[in-house]
Design an enzyme around this catalytic site. Structure first.
Site, PDB file in Angstrom:
ATOM      1  N   ASP A 226      20.041  -7.712  17.553  1.00  0.00           N
ATOM      2  CA  ASP A 226      19.498  -7.263  16.263  1.00  0.00           C
ATOM      3  C   ASP A 226      19.188  -5.769  16.341  1.00  0.00           C
ATOM      4  O   ASP A 226      18.332  -5.357  17.121  1.00  0.00           O
ATOM      5  CB  ASP A 226      18.227  -8.071  15.953  1.00  0.00           C
ATOM      6  CG  ASP A 226      17.739  -7.866  14.539  1.00  0.00           C
ATOM      7  OD1 ASP A 226      17.956  -6.767  13.983  1.00  0.00           O
ATOM      8  OD2 ASP A 226      17.133  -8.795  13.981  1.00  0.00           O
TER       9      ASP A 226
ATOM     10  N   HIS B  11      21.259  -9.207  13.291  1.00  0.00           N
ATOM     11  CA  HIS B  11      20.224  -9.448  12.272  1.00  0.00           C
ATOM     12  C   HIS B  11      20.656 -10.533  11.277  1.00  0.00           C
ATOM     13  O   HIS B  11      19.831 -11.161  10.635  1.00  0.00           O
ATOM     14  CB  HIS B  11      19.928  -8.131  11.534  1.00  0.00           C
ATOM     15  CG  HIS B  11      18.648  -8.167  10.757  1.00  0.00           C
ATOM     16  ND1 HIS B  11      17.405  -8.242  11.357  1.00  0.00           N
ATOM     17  CD2 HIS B  11      18.408  -8.173   9.419  1.00  0.00           C
ATOM     18  CE1 HIS B  11      16.471  -8.271  10.422  1.00  0.00           C
ATOM     19  NE2 HIS B  11      17.054  -8.232   9.238  1.00  0.00           N
TER      20      HIS B  11
ATOM     21  N   SER C 157      13.937 -12.133   7.599  1.00  0.00           N
ATOM     22  CA  SER C 157      13.764 -10.691   7.642  1.00  0.00           C
ATOM     23  C   SER C 157      12.483 -10.271   6.905  1.00  0.00           C
ATOM     24  O   SER C 157      11.397 -10.696   7.295  1.00  0.00           O
ATOM     25  CB  SER C 157      15.026 -10.036   7.090  1.00  0.00           C
ATOM     26  OG  SER C 157      15.039  -8.663   7.337  1.00  0.00           O
TER      27      SER C 157
END
Ligand code: MLT
Length: 210
Positions: A156, A187, A106
């Site tokens: 996501d 995610h 991320s």
């Protein structure tokens, strides 16, 4: 105790001779301990260098400032990526680790992508988990042959598929050898990420030692 380098960090020496060092880069709200178990699953016995992001967003560590979710302060991305690249060089001097392969999740994947584009020689490759393009207009980079695995999530809610595809295209245009896969997940990380990243890293090690 770790030596005082420019980032709070954790360093775990390798236990497998010749194993490729990893630079672990956590997501928003993480810290230097977060990705160590993931690193161990993906690359057992590799040296691991794991800094803590210096930017605080409501008390949560990150690697650069954002203006909103998915909207980056690109000047800060630029500055922080160069700062992180310098930290990797400091760690090289202190710990004797060769150019590491970044394993980022991320926000950590996004700063890894920025380092690849701004300082191509600092990393030997990258596994980018749920990454986005860090720059609207990316700098020209020379990444000839640098291996990059990008794992995106089909569900996501944070990262539009087109954005991850744009990052893959930018890295490819710069000469990186990009393997971009989209998994049936969101995610969050999954067992599939671990399995694919581990297999990809093993194939890399084999190719390089041939
Ligand atoms: C970022 O800010 O880097 C991305 O939006 C991912 C996140 O940290 O949530």
């Amino acid at each position: 105790m770790e030596p005082r380098l420019s980032f709070v960090h954790r360093f775990k020496p390798g236990t497998r001779p010749g194993a490729r060092p990893l630079l672990l880069l956590h997501g928003t709200g993480g810290n230097e301990d977060d990705l160590v178990p993931l690193g161990e699953m993906i690359a057992p016995g590799s040296p691991m260098l794991s800094p803590r992001g210096k930017v605080l967003e409501n008390g949560m560590p990150r690697f650069f400032r954002r203006l909103a979710e998915g909207v980056f302060d690109e000047e800060d991305v630029h500055r922080r990526a160069l700062e992180l690249a310098r930290f990797v060089e400091e760690a090289h001097k202190n710990y004797g680790v060769a150019a590491p392969l970044a394993l980022g999740y991320s926000n950590g994947a996004n700063i890894a992508a920025a380092v690849l584009l701004l300082r191509p020689n600092v990393l030997s490759g990258a596994v980018l988990l749920r990454a986005m393009a860090p720059f609207a207009r990316p700098p020209e980079a020379k990444l000839a042959g640098t291996p990059v695995l990008i794992l995106s999530g089909a569900r996501d809610p944070i990262i539009p598929a087109a954005n991850a595809a744009r990052l893959a295209a930018t890295l490819k245009d710069a000469g990186a050898v990009v393997d971009h896969r989209t998994l049936p997940v969101g995610h969050e990380l999954s067992h599939l990420d671990v399995k694919i990243a581990r297999g990809w890293l093993e194939s890399l090690a084999t190719v390089q030692s041939e």
